[in-house]
Design an enzyme around this catalytic site. Structure first.
Site, PDB file in Angstrom:
ATOM      1  N   VAL A   4      67.437  80.102 -25.857  1.00 53.46           N
ATOM      2  CA  VAL A   4      68.455  79.061 -25.894  1.00 53.46           C
ATOM      3  C   VAL A   4      68.673  78.593 -27.324  1.00 53.46           C
ATOM      4  O   VAL A   4      67.849  78.828 -28.212  1.00 53.46           O
ATOM      5  CB  VAL A   4      68.064  77.862 -25.006  1.00 53.46           C
ATOM      6  N   CYS A 190      71.163  80.992 -39.794  1.00 54.28           N
ATOM      7  CA  CYS A 190      69.721  80.807 -39.636  1.00 54.28           C
ATOM      8  C   CYS A 190      68.998  80.246 -40.854  1.00 54.28           C
ATOM      9  O   CYS A 190      68.196  79.316 -40.722  1.00 54.28           O
ATOM     10  CB  CYS A 190      69.066  82.130 -39.248  1.00 54.28           C
TER      11      CYS A 190
END
Length: 259
Positions: A4, A190
């Site tokens: 998730v 990221c």
């Protein structure tokens, strides 16, 4: 597998740096509610260290008669080469409890990967080492980008060629050539998120000097972008008023559509 989103918090304590774990919490509640037997729950998402502890508290508060074991198995897939990285990974990291039951649960996942990944590439650690390793891996890669970008600014002042400097230091087997190409800075979804999360964790654990060190990686990245945009403005006689600037396609690296 719990895969998730863990975005950066936009409000509350740690806003702008800490990870928002609401979806991880939701996973715990959903698994506890719907499970019809004992389950191994595997974290795939990039999470702060000791997230498994919080997930265990959620499961314990909501579970019935079933037992749950939590493992950490972070993904190291790179944008643009995800399928190749999944098929031929540099390593597979599996973290789990050090109890007999925890080791047995981790071995179940080891056996799954053994169907296509050589056993010597499957690394097993405790839970916290696995969770932290994912954040640190991205932080170190971003650090290399910021390092060579900082040297690119010095090269511009001294007449050195940053591409030649990069090739020279990358030839050292202890350093290697990857992530040593000077650029406008690292992008994607990221690196900055994970470094800021690492900074927040360090500060939360009373390590301000460590937090400041990793914050500099992000600060250098922002400086590189500002330096590049400053050169554009300078070449346009220090004004962009009534001027059009065309960008002929861009992404933070080839074979991706992410910026």
């Amino acid at each position: 597998f719990a895969s998730v989103n863990t975005p950066t918090k936009i409000k509350g304590i740690g806003a702008g740096r800490a990870a928002d774990l609401r979806f991880i919490e939701s996973v715990g509640r959903t698994v506890a509610e719907c499970s019809n037997g004992n389950k191994i729950i595997i974290e795939k998402s990039t999470v702060p260290v000791r997230t498994a502890e919080a997930l265990d508290r959620v499961l314990t508060a909501n579970k019935g008669p079933h037992t749950f074991w939590i493992l950490s198995n972070p993904e190291f897939l790179a944008e643009g080469t995800a399928m190749k990285d999944l098929d031929m990974p540099d390593r597979v990291l599996i973290g789990g409890p050090t109890t007999d039951d925890g080791i047995a649960a981790a071995n179940v996942l080891v056996d799954i990967y053994a169907n296509w990944v050589p056993r010597e590439r499957v690394l097993t650690t405790n839970l916290w080492s696995s969770e932290l390793s994912k954040l640190v891996a991205n932080a170190v890669l971003a650090q290399r980008v910021s390092s060579i970008n900082s040297i690119s600014l010095l090269c511009e002042k001294t007449g050195a060629d940053v591409a030649e400097v990069s090739r020279a230091i990358g030839a050292d087997s202890r350093i290697g050539s990857k992530f040593l190409s000077a650029s406008i800075g690292f992008g994607g979804s990221c690196f900055q998120k994970d470094i800021l999360n690492l900074v927040y964790i360090c500060e939360s654990e009373g390590l301000p000097a460590v937090a400041k060190y990793w914050q500099q990686v992000v600060d250098m990245n922002e400086h590189q972008k500002e330096s590049f945009s400053g050169k554009i403005i300078s070449s346009l006689f220090n004004t962009v008023t009534n001027k059009k600037i065309a960008v002929l396609g861009f992404a933070f690296k080839k074979d991706t559509g992410d910026v």
